[in-house]
Scaffold this active site. Structure first.
Site, mmCIF file in Angstrom:
data_model
loop_
_atom_site.group_PDB
_atom_site.id
_atom_site.type_symbol
_atom_site.label_atom_id
_atom_site.label_comp_id
_atom_site.label_asym_id
_atom_site.label_seq_id
_atom_site.Cartn_x
_atom_site.Cartn_y
_atom_site.Cartn_z
ATOM 1 N N THR A 133 38.115 98.768 59.874
ATOM 2 C CA THR A 133 39.019 98.493 59.765
ATOM 3 C C THR A 133 40.282 99.171 58.949
ATOM 4 O O THR A 133 39.403 100.218 58.033
ATOM 5 C CB THR A 133 39.601 96.594 59.323
ATOM 6 O OG1 THR A 133 41.078 97.618 59.021
ATOM 7 C CG2 THR A 133 39.279 96.674 57.581
ATOM 8 N N ASP A 134 42.097 99.847 59.336
ATOM 9 C CA ASP A 134 42.425 100.274 58.739
ATOM 10 C C ASP A 134 42.814 100.259 57.875
ATOM 11 O O ASP A 134 42.953 101.118 57.514
ATOM 12 C CB ASP A 134 43.400 101.033 59.991
ATOM 13 C CG ASP A 134 44.339 99.543 60.797
ATOM 14 O OD1 ASP A 134 43.702 98.675 59.709
ATOM 15 O OD2 ASP A 134 45.306 100.115 61.282
ATOM 16 N N GLU A 135 42.743 99.228 57.232
ATOM 17 C CA GLU A 135 43.659 98.657 56.570
ATOM 18 C C GLU A 135 42.850 99.230 54.705
ATOM 19 O O GLU A 135 43.207 99.104 54.119
ATOM 20 C CB GLU A 135 43.632 96.742 55.769
ATOM 21 C CG GLU A 135 43.675 96.236 57.497
ATOM 22 C CD GLU A 135 44.001 94.856 56.553
ATOM 23 O OE1 GLU A 135 43.784 94.192 55.700
ATOM 24 O OE2 GLU A 135 44.252 94.390 57.617
ATOM 25 N N LYS A 162 35.874 95.570 52.528
ATOM 26 C CA LYS A 162 35.627 96.068 53.949
ATOM 27 C C LYS A 162 35.508 98.083 53.398
ATOM 28 O O LYS A 162 34.508 98.639 53.839
ATOM 29 C CB LYS A 162 36.778 96.684 55.528
ATOM 30 C CG LYS A 162 36.871 95.233 55.504
ATOM 31 C CD LYS A 162 35.471 94.640 56.400
ATOM 32 C CE LYS A 162 35.298 95.628 57.466
ATOM 33 N NZ LYS A 162 34.528 95.411 58.420
HETATM 34 P P1 NAD Z 1 36.372 87.283 63.229
HETATM 35 O O1 NAD Z 1 36.725 86.254 61.953
HETATM 36 O O2 NAD Z 1 37.070 86.445 64.703
HETATM 37 O O3 NAD Z 1 34.613 87.104 63.204
HETATM 38 C C1 NAD Z 1 33.584 87.310 62.183
HETATM 39 C C2 NAD Z 1 32.290 86.875 62.538
HETATM 40 O O4 NAD Z 1 31.330 86.818 61.518
HETATM 41 C C3 NAD Z 1 32.649 85.483 63.339
HETATM 42 O O5 NAD Z 1 31.945 84.787 64.113
HETATM 43 C C4 NAD Z 1 31.662 85.158 61.711
HETATM 44 O O6 NAD Z 1 30.286 83.800 62.380
HETATM 45 C C5 NAD Z 1 30.960 85.411 61.579
HETATM 46 N N1 NAD Z 1 30.482 85.776 60.449
HETATM 47 C C6 NAD Z 1 31.158 85.282 59.230
HETATM 48 N N2 NAD Z 1 30.121 85.867 58.161
HETATM 49 C C7 NAD Z 1 29.007 86.563 57.855
HETATM 50 C C8 NAD Z 1 27.423 85.991 57.775
HETATM 51 N N3 NAD Z 1 27.351 86.311 56.403
HETATM 52 N N4 NAD Z 1 26.265 86.094 58.301
HETATM 53 C C9 NAD Z 1 26.678 86.185 59.438
HETATM 54 N N5 NAD Z 1 27.702 86.006 60.642
HETATM 55 C C10 NAD Z 1 28.826 86.147 59.649
HETATM 56 O O7 NAD Z 1 36.423 88.778 62.746
HETATM 57 P P2 NAD Z 1 37.325 89.791 64.313
HETATM 58 O O8 NAD Z 1 38.701 89.763 64.328
HETATM 59 O O9 NAD Z 1 35.894 89.737 64.879
HETATM 60 O O10 NAD Z 1 36.825 91.237 63.356
HETATM 61 C C11 NAD Z 1 34.612 91.633 63.199
HETATM 62 C C12 NAD Z 1 35.100 92.818 62.240
HETATM 63 O O11 NAD Z 1 35.795 93.912 63.379
HETATM 64 C C13 NAD Z 1 35.576 92.734 61.553
HETATM 65 O O12 NAD Z 1 33.746 93.380 60.403
HETATM 66 C C14 NAD Z 1 36.272 92.912 61.039
HETATM 67 O O13 NAD Z 1 36.926 93.652 59.609
HETATM 68 C C15 NAD Z 1 36.714 94.363 62.295
HETATM 69 N N6 NAD Z 1 37.960 94.690 62.151
HETATM 70 C C16 NAD Z 1 39.241 93.663 62.899
HETATM 71 C C17 NAD Z 1 39.995 94.001 63.441
HETATM 72 C C18 NAD Z 1 41.183 92.401 63.693
HETATM 73 O O14 NAD Z 1 42.295 92.744 64.213
HETATM 74 N N7 NAD Z 1 40.337 91.328 64.000
HETATM 75 C C19 NAD Z 1 40.430 95.004 63.447
HETATM 76 C C20 NAD Z 1 40.056 96.524 63.154
HETATM 77 C C21 NAD Z 1 38.966 95.689 62.967
HETATM 78 O O1 DAU Z 2 45.126 96.675 61.208
HETATM 79 C C1 DAU Z 2 43.472 95.990 61.533
HETATM 80 C C2 DAU Z 2 43.348 94.113 60.754
HETATM 81 O O2 DAU Z 2 44.141 93.889 61.326
HETATM 82 C C3 DAU Z 2 41.716 93.500 60.618
HETATM 83 O O3 DAU Z 2 41.093 94.250 59.994
HETATM 84 C C4 DAU Z 2 41.979 92.026 60.354
HETATM 85 O O4 DAU Z 2 40.888 91.976 59.898
HETATM 86 C C5 DAU Z 2 42.522 91.620 61.188
HETATM 87 O O5 DAU Z 2 43.336 89.946 60.252
HETATM 88 C C6 DAU Z 2 44.420 92.337 60.609
HETATM 89 O O6 DAU Z 2 45.320 92.279 59.979
HETATM 90 P P1 DAU Z 2 46.889 91.695 59.467
HETATM 91 O O7 DAU Z 2 46.496 91.082 58.043
HETATM 92 O O8 DAU Z 2 47.195 92.713 60.116
HETATM 93 O O9 DAU Z 2 46.894 90.444 60.525
HETATM 94 P P2 DAU Z 2 47.362 88.920 60.683
HETATM 95 O O10 DAU Z 2 47.182 88.724 62.011
HETATM 96 O O11 DAU Z 2 47.072 87.814 59.484
HETATM 97 O O12 DAU Z 2 49.222 89.537 60.466
HETATM 98 C C7 DAU Z 2 49.808 90.565 61.125
HETATM 99 C C8 DAU Z 2 50.623 90.498 60.957
HETATM 100 O O13 DAU Z 2 51.507 89.455 61.034
HETATM 101 C C9 DAU Z 2 50.951 90.904 59.404
HETATM 102 O O14 DAU Z 2 51.955 91.774 58.374
HETATM 103 C C10 DAU Z 2 51.315 89.797 58.146
HETATM 104 C C11 DAU Z 2 52.169 88.833 59.213
HETATM 105 N N1 DAU Z 2 51.570 87.807 59.332
HETATM 106 C C12 DAU Z 2 50.543 86.861 59.447
HETATM 107 C C13 DAU Z 2 50.796 85.067 60.344
HETATM 108 C C14 DAU Z 2 49.216 84.889 60.030
HETATM 109 C C15 DAU Z 2 53.283 86.389 59.214
HETATM 110 O O15 DAU Z 2 54.289 87.008 58.882
HETATM 111 N N2 DAU Z 2 52.857 85.520 59.247
HETATM 112 C C16 DAU Z 2 51.805 84.677 59.395
HETATM 113 O O16 DAU Z 2 51.779 83.408 59.848
#
Ligand code: NAD
Ligand code: DAU
Length: 352
Positions: A133-135, A162
């Site tokens: 992730t970019d975080e 991460k």
């Molecule tokens: P998600 O939470 O939707 O899915 C995560 C999956 O991992 C689920 O299916 C869960 O059952 C599985 N999992 C969790 N713990 C586990 C374990 N101990 N063993 C096996 N499986 C397990 O997550 P996502 O949003 O699809 O993110 C996927 C990946 O991409 C993550 O590594 C996250 O850090 C990265 N990522 C997410 C975002 C985003 O915006 N969602 C952005 C950048 C990177």
């Molecule tokens: O940047 C990549 C990341 O983006 C991934 O690595 C994470 O897995 C993914 O969850 C996401 O993280 P964020 O914290 O940015 O996503 P989230 O959807 O939780 O929140 C987006 C923005 O909205 C953040 O600034 C917090 C705000 N927010 C979120 C929720 C859930 C609110 O204001 N209200 C809310 O209820």
């Protein structure tokens, strides 16, 4: 001919399900093994369209269980790993950081060990791809973008876990010579995202006339990418990325939360046939997220220049497609918002 076996972890989750679908459909000569623990975020209904495909197998397993992971590598002779499984929600990492240490750090090291042990006699044609992730780069305050060379500065338990997993992947590459690639992506949106994350949560709340809890003043900035474009980037990095390299992935698509929420509100008013302005009245400013990162913004020029990737969808089209998907898949939403998720929701928002 034996098919090339690829292990995708976290394939029942949001991004993982799009990656599994792309690989199963695009590469009939690969056998795709989807390993997932099926936590609250893992949902096999995300994959009903491909679950009968002859080149697809689901494995329920927990990455924290080192012996189980080792034995899967012995049994299936995986040649590639695309590692997406993680605890992924920042708010949950604030209330329960140890889950993030276990899955994101210990789980990743277990997977690295299993790959190293299975592959060490011959690393040729093997690849461990870690999806991150970019975080990990922290929070931007004064303009600028995250580059692949930006120093790590994680600010939440999620991003610290991460960042730690990224460091272990690089350490295994340096120490044991295991072939690796890493990508760091910005915020994804699209179908099948668990409705604890901003966009699906707000779509669902608007549909149900519930308050829209905006953290702080809604001034935080995120860089949004349509999930299928992330899956396409993962395909390119897996096949064309250079051993040991990192690729940043993002859409050059920054929005303050409040501006993004207003777009969602306006589009929902149109789709639901409500008077313009109705959904915006649900906006409720609530206590800010602890340690809330102000701004993320990815410079994605390296992957564009070196691998030829670029986003296929403009944001306006992507958000409309996303809203349409949630409105036509209300049963999916109703199923994931019942049970445990409802309790979690009450704990998080009950006192705000
Ligand atoms: P998600 O939470 O939707 O899915 C995560 C999956 O991992 C689920 O299916 C869960 O059952 C599985 N999992 C969790 N713990 C586990 C374990 N101990 N063993 C096996 N499986 C397990 O997550 P996502 O949003 O699809 O993110 C996927 C990946 O991409 C993550 O590594 C996250 O850090 C990265 N990522 C997410 C975002 C985003 O915006 N969602 C952005 C950048 C990177
Ligand atoms: O940047 C990549 C990341 O983006 C991934 O690595 C994470 O897995 C993914 O969850 C996401 O993280 P964020 O914290 O940015 O996503 P989230 O959807 O939780 O929140 C987006 C923005 O909205 C953040 O600034 C917090 C705000 N927010 C979120 C929720 C859930 C609110 O204001 N209200 C809310 O209820």
């Amino acid at each position: 001919m034996t098919k090339k076996s690829i292990l995708i972890t976290g394939g029942a989750g949001f991004i993982g399900s799009h990656v599994v679908r792309l690989f199963v459909q695009k590469y009939p000569d690969y056998h795709i093994f989807n390993l997932d623990k099926l936590t609250y975020a893992g949902n096999l209904k995300n994959l009903t369209d491909i679950e009968q495909a002859p080149n697809y197998t689901f494995i329920k397993a927990d990455l924290v269980d080192a012996l189980a992971i080792e034995s899967l590598f012995q049994k299936h002779q995986f040649e590639g790993v695309i590692h997406l499984a993680a605890e992924s929600h920042v708010d949950r990492s604030i209330t329960n950081p140890m889950d993030f240490v276990m899955t994101n750090v210990v789980g990743t090291v277990n997977l690295l060990n299993a790959a190293k042990n299975a592959w060490k006699a011959d690393f040729n044609n093997k690849l461990f791809y870690h999806v991150s992730t970019d975080e990990v780069y922290g929070s931007l305050h004064d303009g600028g973008f995250f580059l692949e060379t930006t120093p790590y500065d994680p600010q939440s338990p999620y991003s610290a876990s991460k960042a730690s997993s990224d460091h272990f992947v690089r350490a295994y590459h340096n120490t044991y010579k295991i072939p690796v690639v890493i990508s760091n992506c910005s915020n994804n949106y699209g179908p099948n995202q668990f409705p604890e994350k901003l966009i699906p949560l707000f779509i669902n709340n608007i549909r149900n006339n519930k308050p829209l809890p905006v953290y702080g003043k809604g001034e935080n900035v995120r860089d949004w990418l349509y999930v299928v474009d992330h899956a396409r980037a993962i395909d390119m990095v897996y096949h064309k990325g250079k051993n040991g390299e990192t690729y940043n992935i993002g859409g050059f698509n920054e929005w303050t939360n409040i501006d993004l929420i207003k777009v969602v509100c306006k589009t929902m008013d149109v789709k639901l046939g409500r008077t313009p302005g109705t959904s915006e009245q649900l906006i409720t400013y609530v206590t800010d997220r602890a340690g809330h990162d102000l701004r993320y913004a990815i410079d994605a020029q390296k992957i564009m220049r070196e691998l030829g990737w670029e986003p296929s969808l403009q944001f306006e089209e992507g958000i409309e497609k996303t809203i349409d998907w949630y409105l036509t898949n209300q049963q999916w939403m109703d199923e994931v918002t019942s049970g445990d998720y409802a309790n979690y929701y009450d704990n998080l928002y009950g006192n705000r």
